[in-house]
Design an enzyme around this catalytic site. Structure first.
Site, PDB file in Angstrom:
ATOM      1  N   THR A 102      -2.361 -11.268  -4.767  1.00 56.31           N
ATOM      2  CA  THR A 102      -1.035 -11.118  -5.356  1.00 56.31           C
ATOM      3  C   THR A 102      -0.030 -11.921  -4.536  1.00 56.31           C
ATOM      4  OG1 THR A 102      -0.356  -9.217  -3.995  1.00 56.31           O
ATOM      5  CG2 THR A 102      -1.660  -8.753  -5.986  1.00 56.31           C
TER       6      THR A 102
ATOM      7  N   LYS B 124       2.187   3.857   2.749  1.00 54.46           N
ATOM      8  CA  LYS B 124       1.046   4.246   1.923  1.00 54.46           C
ATOM      9  C   LYS B 124       0.389   5.519   2.447  1.00 54.46           C
ATOM     10  CE  LYS B 124       0.973   1.149  -1.354  1.00 54.46           C
ATOM     11  NZ  LYS B 124       1.103   1.522  -2.785  1.00 54.46           N
TER      12      LYS B 124
ATOM     13  N   TYR C 131       4.131  -1.088   5.923  1.00 48.80           N
ATOM     14  CA  TYR C 131       3.380  -0.943   4.674  1.00 48.80           C
ATOM     15  C   TYR C 131       2.346   0.178   4.786  1.00 48.80           C
ATOM     16  CZ  TYR C 131       0.413  -2.074   0.686  1.00 48.80           C
ATOM     17  OH  TYR C 131      -0.322  -1.988  -0.470  1.00 48.80           O
TER      18      TYR C 131
END
Length: 205
Positions: free
Chosen positions: A110, A77, A73
């Site tokens: 989330t 990014k 991840y």
């Protein structure tokens, strides 16, 4: 996020979702972005990518390399930040009136924890709502980047800015903003998107 894997195009899913996909979409939209900027009395078009503070854990050599879910991840990014800054440099050099902005939503509650170990996921969902941002709060930086007139009065250097969750400009990871890093990842992205049209070739060269 999920562990290491590959899409049917052979791309690592984090990289495909967070970096290569948005990059390809932006390149496809460049003609429209240019046209909108030219016909709006020099009000720039805007590219807004949703970033993450975890990009600061990434490295240029992470592209396509096996790693933990966190490493995949953060690496994706990091690459997104580097490509957005590189796009800004290339468009600015060509006199294209487009702002390239990154919006960091902050720590938002989330469903991204769905692949975590069960007890950790439950603890996250039970305890952290008290300190994490809501989805609506997390969207503020993206809305600000997309519509705030402040970028017209105080245009970012080279048309690039990183916007924090407090809607203030922040410094992105220095390594991701290095021109040689952006150029190298641009070449990797060009291979990944397999551009065929004249417009895409012009954009990635």
């Amino acid at each position: 996020g999920a562990a290491w894997g590959a899409t049917r195009d052979g791309l690592e899913p984090h990289l495909a979702t967070n970096c290569v996909g948005p990059h390809l979409l932006t390149l496809l939209l460049l003609p429209a972005l240019r046209a909108a900027a030219q016909g709006s009395e020099q009000i720039p078009s805007r590219v807004v990518n949703v970033s993450s503070g975890l990009h600061r854990l990434g490295r240029p050599q992470d592209w396509g390399q096996p790693a933990s879910a966190l490493g995949l991840y953060s690496g994706s990014k990091f690459a997104q930040v580097a490509l957005t800054a590189e796009l800004s440099r290339r468009l600015t050099a060509r006199g294209v009136n487009v702002l390239c902005l990154q919006a960091d939503p902050g720590e938002v509650l989330t469903d991204i924890v769905r692949d975590l170990y069960g007890p950790i996921r439950v603890a996250y969902q039970t305890l952290l709502p008290r300190i994490l941002l809501t989805v609506q709060q997390g969207a503020c930086s993206s809305v600000f980047a997309a519509g705030s007139p402040s970028f017209l009065a105080d245009r970012p250097k080279e048309g690039y800015a990183y916007i924090g969750s407090n809607c203030q400009r922040q410094a992105a990871a220095e390594g991701a903003l290095q021109p040689h890093v952006g150029a190298g990842l641009w070449r990797e992205a060009a291979k990944a998107v397999r551009c065929t049209s004249q417009e895409l070739r012009a954009a990635v060269n």
